[in-house]
Design a protein around this motif. Structure first.
Motif, PDB file in Angstrom:
ATOM      1  N   THR A  39       1.507   0.383   5.367  1.00 30.28           N
ATOM      2  CA  THR A  39       2.723   0.012   6.095  1.00 30.28           C
ATOM      3  C   THR A  39       3.517   1.225   6.568  1.00 30.28           C
ATOM      4  N   THR A  40       3.728   2.199   5.699  1.00 31.06           N
ATOM      5  CA  THR A  40       4.493   3.379   6.103  1.00 31.06           C
ATOM      6  C   THR A  40       3.607   4.479   6.666  1.00 31.06           C
TER       7      THR A  40
ATOM      8  N   GLY B 243       8.437   1.868  10.875  1.00 33.93           N
ATOM      9  CA  GLY B 243       9.286   1.010  10.055  1.00 33.93           C
ATOM     10  C   GLY B 243      10.408   0.436  10.892  1.00 33.93           C
TER      11      GLY B 243
ATOM     12  N   ASP C  65      -1.346  -2.450  -0.721  1.00 39.92           N
ATOM     13  CA  ASP C  65       0.054  -2.028  -0.716  1.00 39.92           C
ATOM     14  C   ASP C  65       0.793  -2.469  -1.973  1.00 39.92           C
TER      15      ASP C  65
ATOM     16  N   ALA D 229       7.839  -2.890   1.608  1.00 44.23           N
ATOM     17  CA  ALA D 229       6.623  -2.571   2.360  1.00 44.23           C
ATOM     18  C   ALA D 229       5.447  -2.296   1.440  1.00 44.23           C
ATOM     19  N   SER D 230       5.723  -1.722   0.278  1.00 43.30           N
ATOM     20  CA  SER D 230       4.643  -1.426  -0.663  1.00 43.30           C
ATOM     21  C   SER D 230       5.228  -1.242  -2.052  1.00 43.30           C
TER      22      SER D 230
END
Length: 428
Positions: A397-398, A342, A223, A250-251
């Motif tokens: 993450t997403t 999220g 990420d 998140a990234s």
């Protein structure tokens, strides 16, 4: 001498393996050899081991904390252990070995940057090894260690170890693991061979010990190099002249001057400042919690996603996903649930159920009208509100989400957008 004032890296890793492969003993050995156990705990283990007639301490007693685990001699829950060395800190997710606890393996490995998969040197690669490797590949765990345990019980035979290593390498290649991301280490957790100290009994092993590898492997997950994404957790507005958007990156990386897009609305703007409570930053990377200030006064709130304008995720209300079903109650098409992606939660309807992953043959099989606990299958979903989602294979993450029971609030499933494990369906 190590400067204790310097911040240490953090590595999150998970362990997995079949029942009786010695996973708990290995975790106990790591805790024992890194001096992460209190003296009274060690004394209690030594006394219990003597009572059991053992000549060496039963280090598995350091980690099998649940009463049912102690009585059965197995691990049935995900247990998180924290330990460290002078150069690195570790968060270890110790996951169960039984097939019926596959969901626990999914939970424990979902945030791991590395996984240690155990096999018994006497048995080699078995069905549960293949099952765990498939789950780890599905979750896109970037690095994998095969710990071939109990090598003392095969007289440290190099030929036996090499045969297991070759079979495992063929398995990981078929699952998409690059050769350089897989490390194979022969160990004996019971006596400590190649765990923290190099063994004189394996002069043919020229690789690192397990602890050396854990201390030296890069900690930057995939990420970090992915496109910038930050779900908005909270809008900070202490006065009329300040509006900041707080959340965890998140990234990717964000810097002042970067052009971003706010999703799902699609407003484009520029980052003017990235800051924490300690002041402004030149940049922020994945994992850091920050407040972002934007050039334009955009009306956005919790649930929005700030993303790189030149590489934004797709905004859609239809998701083709891979679902890991975690609940006792089966999932059937038409179910109305909540989807948490999220910081956004929206209603969702489950559409068609596609092929199911057969973790024993590591292939997809057709024909399922419902998902039961531990099932992994492709599904189609329709959300009430548009969701800015990446393919999980690209941004973990997403690309991940949860399905939640709207009545109880319980988590029912872990979802992965797209098909992270691109396998050929099994022949019918």
């Amino acid at each position: 001498m190590v400067d204790s004032a310097q911040p240490r890296d953090l590595l999150r890793f998970a362990t997995a393996g079949s029942v009786d492969d010695g996973k708990s003993t290995l975790v106990g050995r790591l805790l024992y050899d890194t001096k992460s156990v209190l003296a009274d705990q060690i004394e209690a283990v030594e006394r219990a081991s003597v009572d059991k007639g053992m000549s060496t301490p039963d280090l598995s007693l350091l980690v099998d904390g649940l009463r049912a685990e102690r009585e059965q001699g197995i691990t049935i829950d995900v247990a998180y252990r924290y330990f460290g060395t002078p150069t690195r800190e570790f968060v270890l997710a110790d996951t169960p070995g039984h097939v019926q606890y596959t969901r626990n393996t999914v939970t424990g490995a979902s945030t791991a940057e590395l996984a240690v998969l155990l096999v018994d040197a006497r048995n080699g690669v078995v069905e549960q090894t293949r099952r765990h490797a498939a789950v780890l590949a599905l979750l896109r765990v970037p690095r994998l260690v095969l710990a071939i345990n109990k090598i003392d019980l095969v007289d440290y035979d190099e030929t036996t170890i090499n045969a297991i290593a070759k079979e495992f390498a063929e398995l990981t290649r078929s699952l998409g693991f690059p050769d350089e991301s897989v490390q194979i280490i022969p160990v004996s957790a019971l006596v400590g061979d190649n765990v923290a100290s190099r063994s004189d009994s394996t002069p043919w092993h020229d690789g690192p010990t397990l602890l050396e590898h854990l201390e030296s492997v890069p900690v930057d997950g995939p990420d970090v190099g992915a496109p910038f994404r930050m779900p908005v957790q909270y809008v900070i507005r202490p006065g009329i002249d300040f509006r900041g958007y707080a959340g965890q990156v998140a990234s990717g990386t964000v810097r002042p001057g970067d052009e971003v897009v706010v999703l799902p609305e699609g407003h484009r703007t520029t980052v003017t400042e990235v800051r924490t409570a300690d002041g402004p930053l030149d940049s922020a990377t994945a994992g850091l919690s920050v407040t972002i200030l934007l050039d334009d006064d955009i009306d956005l709130s919790r649930g929005a996603l700030i993303a790189a304008a030149d590489d934004a995720p797709t905004v859609t209300d239809e998701l083709d996903a891979t679902l890991c079903w975690l609940a006792e109650k089966p999932l059937v098409p038409g179910a109305r649930l909540l989807l948490k992606h999220g910081t956004r939660t929206t209603q969702v309807i489950v559409g068609a159920l596609g092929s199911r992953l057969d973790t024993e043959t590591v292939s997809y099989v057709d024909g399922t009208d419902q998902l039961t606990i531990n099932d992994i299958a492709r599904v189609s979903l329709r959300t009430a509100d548009p969701v800015p989602a990446d393919d999980y294979a690209r941004v973990r993450t997403t690309g991940g989400f949860l399905l939640i029971d709207p009545q109880s609030g319980n988590t029912l499933a872990a979802g992965l957008v797209g098909d992270p494990l691109a396998l050929v369906p099994a022949a019918s």
